[in-house]
Design an enzyme around this catalytic site. Sequence first.
Site, short mmCIF file in Angstrom:
data_model
loop_
_atom_site.label_atom_id
_atom_site.label_comp_id
_atom_site.label_asym_id
_atom_site.label_seq_id
_atom_site.Cartn_x
_atom_site.Cartn_y
_atom_site.Cartn_z
N HIS A 70 0.83 -1.21 0.00
CA HIS A 70 0.00 0.00 0.00
C HIS A 70 0.87 1.26 0.00
O HIS A 70 0.45 2.30 0.54
CB HIS A 70 -0.96 0.02 1.20
CG HIS A 70 -1.85 -1.18 1.28
ND1 HIS A 70 -3.04 -1.28 0.62
CD2 HIS A 70 -1.70 -2.35 1.96
CE1 HIS A 70 -3.60 -2.45 0.87
NE2 HIS A 70 -2.80 -3.12 1.68
N SER B 148 15.82 17.18 -18.15
CA SER B 148 14.81 18.19 -18.42
C SER B 148 15.41 19.28 -19.31
O SER B 148 16.59 19.61 -19.18
CB SER B 148 14.31 18.81 -17.11
OG SER B 148 13.54 19.97 -17.35
#
Length: 455
Positions: free
Chosen positions: A154, A276
């Site tokens: 989870h 980037s």
Amino acid sequence: MSSQPHISSICPFEWRYGSSEMKRIFSVNSLIEKYILVEKALIYGLAKAGIAPSHCIEVFEKCSETVTPGEVYTKEAEIGHDIAGLAYLLGEKCGECGRYAHLGATSYDIVDTAWALVFREALGLVSEKLLRVINRLKELTVEYRDLVMVGRTHAQHAVPITVGFKFANYVYEFTRSYERICDLKKRLIKAKMSGAVGTMAGWLGKGLIVERGVCEHLGLPPHEISTQIAPRDGFAELVSTLAILASQLDRLALEVRELSRPEINEIYEATKRVGSSTMPHKRNPVTAERICGLAKIARSLVVAALENIPLMHERDLTNSSSERVLIPHVFLVVDQMLEDTLKLLNTIYIDREAIKKNLELTRGAIMAESVMVRLVLKGMARHEAHKLLIDITRNMKPGETLKEALLRNEVVSKYLSQSEIEEAVDPEKYLGNINELIERTMKYAEEAIRNCSSS
């Protein structure tokens, strides 16, 4: 991958994705070559059955070499049918023997048998690359077998595992895909040579002899029975099997993406590529993200393959156009994903310091189950121990470790000594049967791959 698109390129698979080997298999030249190969095999079968003179086998070997893909598609533009166009060309180019070209066959005898040859070659390439992925994962499993890290469920810290254990799970899953491909071949890679509606009527009672000759020539077993086309459940199984593999590759790439987040930073792509165009500091998981992105395409193609199973009567044409798109593309997608996965596995960096830091992030709270088990073995009821550990872990003082919280708890002290508490909170002593499970997985992978190779 090609480095630059041609000015007329439309599909990214023409220049951006897919290996040169896989592109060659699905190239126009390669497909026409396989159509011609099947037409030659048919002449071989007709000669075996005594329908065509035996010398036509040699004649077709030579005259078929003069047929080009350009001629076939020019003929198709003229008459509206590619296989009929090929049959016409062979009829025109092969002299007296040309009258036997395509005799008794239907177009999908040629197309589906050619697909079987394509599948044999393409799945061989997929299997070879998948095996390289499995072998690399086995290396990583061995190398990091004992490196303890936090397990997560989870997206929360669970209990300790090792990095090698994490990789071993992928060894197991990818080996299962290797087995699926191996098993799939038995149902998929078969010749379909049975005429207009599958009855072999065009060979006047000698159809099984013709079929046997074709299969002998091509090294393929026959479908037991068919309509005008090979059953499309096999094609759907092919696309589904490749989509399952794509989803497994997606799972691995997603794990790398998640663990490469700066706040986790345990495993990441260690490449020199620009992250980037505007932010110099970025180290984006580009390879892993491409794997995940392409997996979406693979899964989407399953629907089209399933839709091709229900065709009217002994067939209709609705499968043809979609298969021309979905079959090459599902192979090229998975091919690129395997290439990227190999690159990913050869460039990932395992940050031991980050792994150690994150293992200690909860200050020992991940060892609560370990403590609970020991309390039960010392006599406490399991549900009482569970409630006690919830209370202790959720009320630890700022900066306090689980060990310190346990030592000051009067209830725990009644059951466990200091040395027992210290052992209970040691991650390296709560790894269960990890080594045996890894060994069992390695053995399974070796046996499964060996069995597939020998079948």
